[in-house]
Design a protein around this motif. Structure first.
Motif, PDB file in Angstrom:
ATOM      1  N   TYR A 308       0.848  -1.189   0.000  1.00  0.00           N
ATOM      2  CA  TYR A 308       0.000   0.000   0.000  1.00  0.00           C
ATOM      3  C   TYR A 308       0.887   1.243   0.000  1.00  0.00           C
ATOM      4  CZ  TYR A 308      -2.777   3.896   1.714  1.00  0.00           C
ATOM      5  OH  TYR A 308      -3.353   5.124   1.859  1.00  0.00           O
ATOM      6  N   ASP A 309       0.589   2.194  -0.913  1.00  0.00           N
ATOM      7  CA  ASP A 309       1.306   3.469  -0.993  1.00  0.00           C
ATOM      8  C   ASP A 309       0.336   4.619  -0.771  1.00  0.00           C
ATOM      9  OD1 ASP A 309       4.227   3.160  -2.642  1.00  0.00           O
ATOM     10  OD2 ASP A 309       2.821   1.492  -2.894  1.00  0.00           O
ATOM     11  N   PHE A 310       0.802   5.591   0.000  1.00  0.00           N
ATOM     12  CA  PHE A 310       0.086   6.862   0.103  1.00  0.00           C
ATOM     13  C   PHE A 310       1.046   7.942  -0.372  1.00  0.00           C
ATOM     14  CE2 PHE A 310      -0.712  10.847   2.313  1.00  0.00           C
ATOM     15  CZ  PHE A 310      -2.029  11.083   1.932  1.00  0.00           C
ATOM     16  N   SER A 311       0.655   8.669  -1.415  1.00  0.00           N
ATOM     17  CA  SER A 311       1.549   9.655  -2.007  1.00  0.00           C
ATOM     18  C   SER A 311       0.874  11.023  -2.034  1.00  0.00           C
ATOM     19  CB  SER A 311       1.914   9.223  -3.437  1.00  0.00           C
ATOM     20  OG  SER A 311       2.748  10.175  -4.043  1.00  0.00           O
ATOM     21  N   TYR A 312       1.623  12.033  -1.591  1.00  0.00           N
ATOM     22  CA  TYR A 312       1.090  13.394  -1.604  1.00  0.00           C
ATOM     23  C   TYR A 312       2.111  14.303  -2.277  1.00  0.00           C
ATOM     24  CZ  TYR A 312      -2.097  17.061  -0.095  1.00  0.00           C
ATOM     25  OH  TYR A 312      -3.022  18.072  -0.071  1.00  0.00           O
ATOM     26  N   THR A 313       1.652  15.056  -3.289  1.00  0.00           N
ATOM     27  CA  THR A 313       2.543  15.914  -4.072  1.00  0.00           C
ATOM     28  C   THR A 313       2.151  17.373  -3.913  1.00  0.00           C
ATOM     29  OG1 THR A 313       2.922  14.169  -5.701  1.00  0.00           O
ATOM     30  CG2 THR A 313       3.391  16.425  -6.390  1.00  0.00           C
ATOM     31  N   PHE A 314       3.179  18.183  -3.702  1.00  0.00           N
ATOM     32  CA  PHE A 314       3.024  19.641  -3.684  1.00  0.00           C
ATOM     33  C   PHE A 314       3.651  20.200  -4.959  1.00  0.00           C
ATOM     34  CE2 PHE A 314       3.210  18.245   0.692  1.00  0.00           C
ATOM     35  CZ  PHE A 314       2.200  18.972   1.316  1.00  0.00           C
ATOM     36  N   ILE A 315       3.019  21.234  -5.505  1.00  0.00           N
ATOM     37  CA  ILE A 315       3.568  21.902  -6.672  1.00  0.00           C
ATOM     38  C   ILE A 315       3.956  23.323  -6.289  1.00  0.00           C
ATOM     39  CG2 ILE A 315       1.378  22.819  -7.542  1.00  0.00           C
ATOM     40  CD1 ILE A 315       2.369  22.035 -10.379  1.00  0.00           C
ATOM     41  N   ASP A 316       4.934  23.863  -7.010  1.00  0.00           N
ATOM     42  CA  ASP A 316       5.463  25.185  -6.667  1.00  0.00           C
ATOM     43  C   ASP A 316       5.888  25.192  -5.200  1.00  0.00           C
ATOM     44  OD1 ASP A 316       6.322  27.727  -7.035  1.00  0.00           O
ATOM     45  OD2 ASP A 316       4.338  28.662  -6.968  1.00  0.00           O
ATOM     46  N   THR A 317       6.492  24.089  -4.801  1.00  0.00           N
ATOM     47  CA  THR A 317       7.092  23.874  -3.484  1.00  0.00           C
ATOM     48  C   THR A 317       6.081  23.589  -2.387  1.00  0.00           C
ATOM     49  OG1 THR A 317       8.928  25.306  -4.095  1.00  0.00           O
ATOM     50  CG2 THR A 317       8.710  24.751  -1.756  1.00  0.00           C
ATOM     51  N   SER A 318       4.991  24.372  -2.300  1.00  0.00           N
ATOM     52  CA  SER A 318       4.140  24.244  -1.115  1.00  0.00           C
ATOM     53  C   SER A 318       2.646  24.110  -1.403  1.00  0.00           C
ATOM     54  CB  SER A 318       4.352  25.459  -0.197  1.00  0.00           C
ATOM     55  OG  SER A 318       4.021  26.655  -0.883  1.00  0.00           O
ATOM     56  N   GLU A 319       2.199  24.267  -2.659  1.00  0.00           N
ATOM     57  CA  GLU A 319       0.772  24.189  -2.943  1.00  0.00           C
ATOM     58  C   GLU A 319       0.354  22.726  -3.156  1.00  0.00           C
ATOM     59  OE1 GLU A 319      -0.788  26.685  -5.953  1.00  0.00           O
ATOM     60  OE2 GLU A 319       0.478  28.397  -5.422  1.00  0.00           O
ATOM     61  N   SER A 320      -0.737  22.300  -2.519  1.00  0.00           N
ATOM     62  CA  SER A 320      -1.226  20.942  -2.686  1.00  0.00           C
ATOM     63  C   SER A 320      -1.577  20.689  -4.144  1.00  0.00           C
ATOM     64  CB  SER A 320      -2.466  20.714  -1.821  1.00  0.00           C
ATOM     65  OG  SER A 320      -2.136  20.831  -0.452  1.00  0.00           O
ATOM     66  N   PHE A 321      -1.168  19.534  -4.656  1.00  0.00           N
ATOM     67  CA  PHE A 321      -1.416  19.247  -6.066  1.00  0.00           C
ATOM     68  C   PHE A 321      -2.083  17.895  -6.286  1.00  0.00           C
ATOM     69  CE2 PHE A 321      -0.033  17.885 -10.351  1.00  0.00           C
ATOM     70  CZ  PHE A 321      -0.679  18.877 -11.077  1.00  0.00           C
ATOM     71  N   ARG A 322      -1.568  16.831  -5.609  1.00  0.00           N
ATOM     72  CA  ARG A 322      -2.139  15.513  -5.857  1.00  0.00           C
ATOM     73  C   ARG A 322      -2.052  14.651  -4.606  1.00  0.00           C
ATOM     74  NH1 ARG A 322       1.073  11.202  -9.369  1.00  0.00           N
ATOM     75  NH2 ARG A 322       2.238  11.269  -7.413  1.00  0.00           N
ATOM     76  N   MET A 323      -3.125  13.899  -4.363  1.00  0.00           N
ATOM     77  CA  MET A 323      -3.099  12.877  -3.324  1.00  0.00           C
ATOM     78  C   MET A 323      -3.453  11.551  -3.981  1.00  0.00           C
ATOM     79  SD  MET A 323      -5.234  12.572   0.262  1.00  0.00           S
ATOM     80  CE  MET A 323      -6.822  12.330  -0.567  1.00  0.00           C
ATOM     81  N   LEU A 324      -2.670  10.521  -3.694  1.00  0.00           N
ATOM     82  CA  LEU A 324      -2.858   9.239  -4.367  1.00  0.00           C
ATOM     83  C   LEU A 324      -2.820   8.108  -3.351  1.00  0.00           C
ATOM     84  CD1 LEU A 324      -1.349   8.090  -7.700  1.00  0.00           C
ATOM     85  CD2 LEU A 324      -0.928   6.683  -5.691  1.00  0.00           C
ATOM     86  N   ASN A 325      -3.777   7.199  -3.463  1.00  0.00           N
ATOM     87  CA  ASN A 325      -3.787   5.965  -2.685  1.00  0.00           C
ATOM     88  C   ASN A 325      -3.660   4.800  -3.664  1.00  0.00           C
ATOM     89  OD1 ASN A 325      -4.672   6.568   0.334  1.00  0.00           O
ATOM     90  ND2 ASN A 325      -5.802   7.972  -1.016  1.00  0.00           N
TER      91      ASN A 325
END
Length: 502
Positions: A308-325
């Protein structure tokens, strides 16, 4: 008058024979020095035929027999020489080496002891006394001999350290053994002894790392990108068909910890982190945090796996962009030492934020179902390491109409291991995607359902410096053909990296 003539007749042949013997001896020495052993043997046999008590010629014949891997004949020559001069320290030493070659270790130790008694500062005698002690099982007692040999002759330092490393390994002193092997390889790293020492050291380090429940590595590098995509990893946003060159610094961090492990299987938790810092398109700097947990259960030839992977990506350093399960159950089947089959199913659900298009049509949030099969073939002899083939099918459904698609993927790759810890691999992928809805970017008068054919080739070259450091180069080439012109593009990415393994 007759007596005088008789005397001349008797003396001249003797003198002539003596000269011939002297010439044969010198020819033998020269041939031995140039490693022409058969010729040297013939010359020294002439000397011994003339003078059976020439101990030097007998010793040379023993050394020739040793070089020709005939320790029994060598021992016979040394015994003949020592019967004439039992106090020759070098011949006692050479006799001990011959005895050791015959597996008569106790007698060899006695010969080395006698050589050391006759010549207390003979470094070679100390070295071989240590080797004999090591082979007899007296690993602790061998070490002082190696220390003394290194003190007496700096040219024997590397060999002394090498055998000290072997002794420490058997005694279980792995840190001391690793240090000895490293020191043995330091001065002349390309000699056979140094390469063997390096190999032993790496095995010790690998064994120590295998016993450790955790691993962690950090990679830093610079990448060139001919046509960067907004996500930069595995999910494509709108590519620029005209291309835009950019460069970026990247940092990757990977680690895992074995929570449980046994013959039954294992449970491991880990973390993957990714950071990118673009030189031009700084608004797409990325930061991805990906903790995961994985387990496996051994069932004979099969291994049942679940991750199981939980992935969270920020764009432009700090803005929330993607959450993936993402959940990946799998079954692998081992085929002895030559291969493994890996069957897997993967489901993921992704939520995207701050959509730059501000259009529901391009909304990427959705879920994916993927089924794949990979087959690995392993090769025991270099340079081939493995060959890999695989096939997969994916069904992707997104909230936006532009991205929902069905796809088929085929892949093939191989890995190679070369001398000096150099590894090379390549992987080719072909992806076919059949999108479910007419593309918003197709000709309004002739709306088309998009179909993409993507070819990608990844190349990687790495060099292990030591058990901590590794340097690598990689290149990824992508060609995407599409019946919707906007999505037809090329992309080339290349990078250089340095990795530190903790």
């Amino acid at each position: 008058m007759f007596a005088a003539a008789f005397l001349v007749v008797m003396v001249v042949p003797v003198a002539s024979a003596s000269v011939q013997s002297e010439l044969a001896f010198h020819r033998g020495v020269v041939a031995f020095g140039e490693d022409r052993l058969d010729e040297a043997k013939q010359q020294f046999e002439k000397v011994v035929a003339e003078d059976a008590e020439d101990t030097t010629a007998l010793s040379y014949l023993g050394l020739i027999a040793q070089k020709q891997d005939d320790p029994k004949a060598a021992l016979d020559y040394f015994d003949r020489a020592l019967a004439i001069d039992p106090d020759d320290a070098e011949t006692q030493l050479d006799r001990g080496i011959a005895l050791m070659g015959l597996g008569r270790i106790d007698e060899a130790q006695q010969a080395f002891a006698r050589s050391s008694e006759l010549a207390p500062d003979n470094a070679r005698a100390k070295l071989f006394s240590g080797i004999a002690a090591y082979r007899s099982g007296d690993h602790e007692g061998a070490k002082p001999h190696f220390v003394r040999a290194a003190e007496l002759d700096p040219e024997l330092v590397d060999e002394s350290r090498y055998y000290t490393g072997l002794s420490e390994t058997v005694l279980g002193n792995f840190d001391a053994a690793s240090a000895s092997f490293a020191a043995a390889a330091e001065q002349s790293p390309l000699t056979p002894l140094a390469l063997s020492a390096t190999n032993f050291q790496q095995q010790l380090v690998a064994a120590a790392l295998d016993e450790r429940p955790w691993r962690f590595q950090m990679t830093g590098g610079m990448e060139y990108d001919s046509n960067p995509l907004i996500l930069g990893e595995s999910v494509s946003w709108l590519p620029d068909p005209d291309g835009r060159v950019d460069g970026r610094g990247v940092i990757r961090m990977r680690g895992d910890y074995a929570i449980l492990a046994g013959d039954w299987g294992s449970v491991t938790a880990g973390y993957d982190g990714y950071y990118s810092f673009h030189l031009h398109d700084t608004e797409v700097n990325l930061q991805t945090q990906n903790p995961w947990i994985s387990g496996g259960y051994e069932l004979g030839l099969f291994r049942l796996g679940l991750r199981y992977d939980f992935s969270y990506t920020f764009i432009d350093t700090s803005e929330s962009f993607r959450m993936l399960n993402r959940v990946t159950p799998s079954v692998s089947m081992h085929q002895g030492d030559w291969g493994v089959s890996y069957l897997y199913y993967q489901y993921y659900a992704a939520d995207f934020y701050n959509d730059p298009s501000n259009s529901d049509i391009y909304e990427l949030s959705g879920d994916s179902n993927l089924v794949g099969l990979n087959q690995f073939f392993f090769f025991p002899d270099p340079p081939f390491s493995y060959v890999r083939i695989g096939v997969a099918g994916e069904w992707l459904r997104t909230d936006g109409t532009e991205w929902s698609s069905d796809g088929i993927q085929a892949l093939a790759g191989a890995g190679y291991d070369f001398d000096y810890e150099i590894a090379f691999s390549w992987l080719y992928r072909f992806d076919y995607r059949d999108y479910q809805n007419p593309s918003d970017l197709s000709d309004p008068d002739f709306p088309r359902t998009r179909k993409d054919y993507r070819h990608s080739l990844t190349l990687a070259l790495s060099k292990t410096i030591n058990h901590h450091w590794e340097v690598s180069l990689s290149a990824a080439l992508t060609w995407n053909e599409s019946n919707v012109k906007f999505y037809q593009y090329d992309r080339q990415v290349g990078g250089g990296y340095v990795t530190y393994h903790f």
